[in-house]
Design an enzyme around this catalytic site. Structure first.
Site, PDB file in Angstrom:
ATOM      1  N   ASN A  13       0.824  -1.218   0.000  1.00  0.00           N
ATOM      2  CA  ASN A  13       0.000   0.000   0.000  1.00  0.00           C
ATOM      3  C   ASN A  13       0.851   1.259   0.000  1.00  0.00           C
ATOM      4  OD1 ASN A  13       0.786  -0.336   2.720  1.00  0.00           O
ATOM      5  ND2 ASN A  13      -1.132   0.516   3.479  1.00  0.00           N
ATOM      6  N   TRP A  14       1.929   1.271   0.791  1.00  0.00           N
ATOM      7  CA  TRP A  14       2.804   2.451   0.825  1.00  0.00           C
ATOM      8  C   TRP A  14       3.601   2.554  -0.478  1.00  0.00           C
ATOM      9  CZ3 TRP A  14       3.486   7.053   1.486  1.00  0.00           C
ATOM     10  CH2 TRP A  14       4.658   7.704   1.891  1.00  0.00           C
ATOM     11  N   PHE A  97      12.888  -8.508   4.368  1.00  0.00           N
ATOM     12  CA  PHE A  97      13.193  -9.018   3.027  1.00  0.00           C
ATOM     13  C   PHE A  97      14.298  -8.231   2.320  1.00  0.00           C
ATOM     14  CE2 PHE A  97       8.468  -9.954   3.367  1.00  0.00           C
ATOM     15  CZ  PHE A  97       8.667 -11.269   3.762  1.00  0.00           C
ATOM     16  N   LYS A 205       8.790   4.243  16.146  1.00  0.00           N
ATOM     17  CA  LYS A 205       7.435   4.766  16.375  1.00  0.00           C
ATOM     18  C   LYS A 205       6.375   3.691  16.204  1.00  0.00           C
ATOM     19  CE  LYS A 205       6.199   4.964  11.859  1.00  0.00           C
ATOM     20  NZ  LYS A 205       4.914   4.655  11.196  1.00  0.00           N
ATOM     21  N   ASN A 272      -0.203  -0.267  12.934  1.00  0.00           N
ATOM     22  CA  ASN A 272       0.287  -0.853  14.175  1.00  0.00           C
ATOM     23  C   ASN A 272      -0.615  -0.482  15.352  1.00  0.00           C
ATOM     24  OD1 ASN A 272       3.031  -2.320  13.698  1.00  0.00           O
ATOM     25  ND2 ASN A 272       3.088  -0.492  12.417  1.00  0.00           N
TER      26      ASN A 272
END
EC number: 1.1.1.8
Length: 357
Positions: A13-14, A97, A205, A272
């Site tokens: 998605n990012w 990865f 974060k 998260n």
């Protein structure tokens, strides 16, 4: 000067949200080639290859549905073919990865390419923390690797809601070139030299974000979440001070988008945070929740929390970072989420300094 070609390594998605920005940014550019290759791990969606869907319908229907990608962004399932002619490599894939991906690319890429990591994570070695940007550089002929982190929830970026981001780059000319590549009217970038702090904030974060989600799941209010954010920020700052000593980290970097802003956004709207809330309401494992919530993508927070915990344990420093430790134990189902706030009541930030000496 020849135009520079761009390859995006990753397509979640990012990665897809950033592909939309880059694809539009390079159109009619005097600096960049118009065609942008995006390496995509091939998957089947409703009987079709995901790359075919992206290249035909110009939409990543699995990871960023409802958002049209520029037609000059081309998804390609062959990593070596995607990267071989690239001058700029944009890394945006799960941090676990990176090592394998780089080793696949090494023999097939330009030796004078540059890279930028949008990856929020760490690698832990026998010698301590290794930044993802360092792994990329070391595995790819020592090419320079900048970083970009910020309050950039992918869905909001994809829908062109205004936000900021921070590029950490030690080379000013390279930093300005990357700023030109990434900036859009709704996506403003600041370039700073303190790449180490920028990258560390991006990883840490996510752990605090899980803590904020646990607070939401336990039905605490905004005051409690604010306390978790503050204590989490203090642990982030202390962790960087202790484990990145010698990297010339600067306090003012925490006030860039990569710092407090990203922390606040993550604790209110990030994946998260969503995981932390789900851990309270469900008895499922992290892996099961990934499949259910993220459709196969990874929550990076639990992996970083484990890496942090292992390092703190080796150095006998667990008591100095109770929030980080509690998040790890709750994700591992070794601690009941109801005990989370109890772990923060006697936080080192609340203790008389003389008692800690």
């Amino acid at each position: 000067m020849a135009k520079k070609s761009v390859c995006i390594v990753g397509s979640g998605n990012w990665g897809s949200a950033i592909a939309k920005i880059i694809g539009n940014s390079v159109k009619n550019s005097s600096l960049f080639e118009e065609k942008v290759l995006m390496w995509m791990f091939e998957e089947q969606v409703d009987g079709r290859n995901l790359t075919e869907i992206v290249n035909t319908d110009h939409e990543n229907v699995k990871y960023l549905p409802g958002v049209k990608l520029p037609t000059n962004v081309v998804a390609i399932p062959d990593l070596t073919a995607a990267c071989k002619n690239a001058d700029i490599l944009v890394f945006v894939l799960p941090h676990q990865f990176v090592d394998k991906t780089c080793k696949t690319m090494e023999a097939h890429m330009k030796k004078d390419a540059v890279a930028i990591s949008l990856i929020k994570g760490f690698a832990i070695t026998d010698h301590g923390i290794k930044l993802i940007s360092e792994i990329i550089s070391e595995n790819l002929h020592k090419i320079p690797c900048a970083v970009m982190m910020g309050a950039n929830l992918a869905g909001e970026v994809a829908n062109e809601m205004f936000c900021e981001s921070t590029i950490g780059c030690k080379n000013e000319e390279m930093g300005q070139m990357l700023k030109t590549l990434f900036e859009a009217p709704y996506f403003r970038c600041t370039v700073v030299e303190d790449a180490c702090t920028v990258e560390c904030c991006g990883a840490l974060k996510n752990v605090v974000g899980i803590g904020a989600g646990i607070v939401d799941g336990m039905k605490y209010g905004d005051n409690t979440k604010a306390a978790v954010i503050r204590l989490g920020l203090m642990e982030m700052m202390k962790f960087i001070e202790v484990f990145m000593a010698g990297s010339q980290c600067k306090m003012e970097t925490f006030f860039e988008s990569c710092g407090i802003a990203d922390l606040v956004a993550t604790c209110h709207g990030g994946r998260n945070r969503m995981l932390g809330e789900a851990v309270v309401s469900s008895k499922k494992t992290i892996r099961e929740l990934e499949k259910e919530i993220l459709k196969g993508q990874s929550f990076q927070g639990p992996l970083v929390a484990k890496e942090i915990h292992d390092m703190l344990e080796k150095r006998d420093m667990l008591k100095r970072f109770p929030l980080f430790v509690a998040v790890h134990k709750i994700c591992k189902r070794e601690m009941d989420p109801s005990l989370f706030i109890d772990c923060l009541r006697d936080h080192p930030e609340h203790m008389d300094i003389q008692k800690l000496l």
